[in-house]
Write a protein that holds these residues in place. Sequence first.
Motif, PDB file in Angstrom:
ATOM      1  N   TRP A  23       0.843  -1.195   0.000  1.00 51.03           N
ATOM      2  CA  TRP A  23       0.000   0.000   0.000  1.00 51.03           C
ATOM      3  C   TRP A  23       0.879   1.246   0.000  1.00 51.03           C
ATOM      4  N   ALA A  24       1.903   1.228   0.848  1.00 51.07           N
ATOM      5  CA  ALA A  24       2.794   2.377   0.955  1.00 51.07           C
ATOM      6  C   ALA A  24       3.450   2.683  -0.390  1.00 51.07           C
ATOM      7  N   GLN A  25       3.977   1.670  -1.039  1.00 48.74           N
ATOM      8  CA  GLN A  25       4.650   1.877  -2.317  1.00 48.74           C
ATOM      9  C   GLN A  25       3.680   2.363  -3.387  1.00 48.74           C
ATOM     10  N   GLU A  26       2.477   1.823  -3.415  1.00 48.07           N
ATOM     11  CA  GLU A  26       1.479   2.234  -4.402  1.00 48.07           C
ATOM     12  C   GLU A  26       1.056   3.691  -4.221  1.00 48.07           C
ATOM     13  N   GLY A  28       3.147   6.037  -2.750  1.00 47.01           N
ATOM     14  CA  GLY A  28       4.325   6.893  -2.707  1.00 47.01           C
ATOM     15  C   GLY A  28       4.849   7.230  -1.329  1.00 47.01           C
ATOM     16  N   TYR A  29       4.599   6.367  -0.353  1.00 45.73           N
ATOM     17  CA  TYR A  29       5.075   6.596   1.005  1.00 45.73           C
ATOM     18  C   TYR A  29       6.036   5.497   1.422  1.00 45.73           C
ATOM     19  N   ALA A  30       6.905   5.830   2.359  1.00 42.07           N
ATOM     20  CA  ALA A  30       7.817   4.844   2.910  1.00 42.07           C
ATOM     21  C   ALA A  30       7.027   3.887   3.805  1.00 42.07           C
ATOM     22  N   PRO A  31       7.258   2.583   3.659  1.00 42.02           N
ATOM     23  CA  PRO A  31       6.522   1.617   4.483  1.00 42.02           C
ATOM     24  C   PRO A  31       6.647   1.855   5.985  1.00 42.02           C
ATOM     25  N   TYR A  32       7.820   2.301   6.437  1.00 42.09           N
ATOM     26  CA  TYR A  32       7.977   2.514   7.879  1.00 42.09           C
ATOM     27  C   TYR A  32       7.044   3.621   8.389  1.00 42.09           C
ATOM     28  N   LEU A  33       6.750   4.622   7.539  1.00 40.11           N
ATOM     29  CA  LEU A  33       5.833   5.685   7.965  1.00 40.11           C
ATOM     30  C   LEU A  33       4.413   5.164   8.130  1.00 40.11           C
ATOM     31  N   VAL A  34       3.979   4.325   7.197  1.00 40.94           N
ATOM     32  CA  VAL A  34       2.635   3.741   7.296  1.00 40.94           C
ATOM     33  C   VAL A  34       2.557   2.861   8.538  1.00 40.94           C
ATOM     34  N   GLY A  47       2.476  16.713   8.005  1.00 41.02           N
ATOM     35  CA  GLY A  47       3.432  16.028   7.137  1.00 41.02           C
ATOM     36  C   GLY A  47       2.894  14.734   6.541  1.00 41.02           C
ATOM     37  N   LYS A  48       3.810  13.850   6.236  1.00 39.24           N
ATOM     38  CA  LYS A  48       3.471  12.596   5.567  1.00 39.24           C
ATOM     39  C   LYS A  48       2.567  11.710   6.414  1.00 39.24           C
ATOM     40  N   SER A  49       2.787  11.673   7.719  1.00 39.01           N
ATOM     41  CA  SER A  49       1.944  10.822   8.563  1.00 39.01           C
ATOM     42  C   SER A  49       0.496  11.317   8.556  1.00 39.01           C
ATOM     43  N   HIS A  50       0.314  12.637   8.525  1.00 39.78           N
ATOM     44  CA  HIS A  50      -1.035  13.211   8.413  1.00 39.78           C
ATOM     45  C   HIS A  50      -1.677  12.753   7.100  1.00 39.78           C
ATOM     46  N   GLU A  51      -0.927  12.861   6.005  1.00 41.46           N
ATOM     47  CA  GLU A  51      -1.442  12.457   4.696  1.00 41.46           C
ATOM     48  C   GLU A  51      -1.857  10.991   4.697  1.00 41.46           C
ATOM     49  N   ILE A  52      -1.028  10.144   5.270  1.00 40.13           N
ATOM     50  CA  ILE A  52      -1.316   8.709   5.324  1.00 40.13           C
ATOM     51  C   ILE A  52      -2.596   8.450   6.106  1.00 40.13           C
ATOM     52  N   ALA A  53      -2.723   9.085   7.266  1.00 38.62           N
ATOM     53  CA  ALA A  53      -3.911   8.884   8.101  1.00 38.62           C
ATOM     54  C   ALA A  53      -5.178   9.342   7.383  1.00 38.62           C
ATOM     55  N   VAL A  54      -5.096  10.440   6.661  1.00 39.20           N
ATOM     56  CA  VAL A  54      -6.263  10.941   5.925  1.00 39.20           C
ATOM     57  C   VAL A  54      -6.605   9.984   4.779  1.00 39.20           C
ATOM     58  N   LEU A  55      -5.593   9.537   4.039  1.00 31.40           N
ATOM     59  CA  LEU A  55      -5.838   8.600   2.929  1.00 31.40           C
ATOM     60  C   LEU A  55      -6.442   7.280   3.403  1.00 31.40           C
ATOM     61  N   LEU A  56      -6.009   6.815   4.567  1.00 32.46           N
ATOM     62  CA  LEU A  56      -6.553   5.572   5.122  1.00 32.46           C
ATOM     63  C   LEU A  56      -7.900   5.791   5.805  1.00 32.46           C
TER      64      LEU A  56
END
Length: 78
Positions: A23-26, A28-34, A47-56
């Motif tokens: 999911w992370a690679q698809e 554009g995020y680093a897997p460790y951040l997800v 930042g990126k963690s905010h983006e990930i949480a919103v996308l999920l």
Amino acid sequence: MPLRTIEEVKRDFNRAGMTIAQWAQEHGYAPYLVQQVLSKQSKCSRGKSHEIAVLLNIKEGYIRLTNQTNEGEDEMNP
């Protein structure tokens, strides 16, 4: 759409046969951040963690899109 729990996100990954790294690679995020987001090691406030949480869909919010232009573009086009 109601927010999802982290357990629901993990269950959905499992049902889809998808790893967190995939999911992370698809997206554009680093897997460790997800992984940090899903293990609650990140506050997801910016930042990126905010983006990930919103996308999920585990956090309300939006993702700001930046308008990236090439430097000097205005100079070349009068």
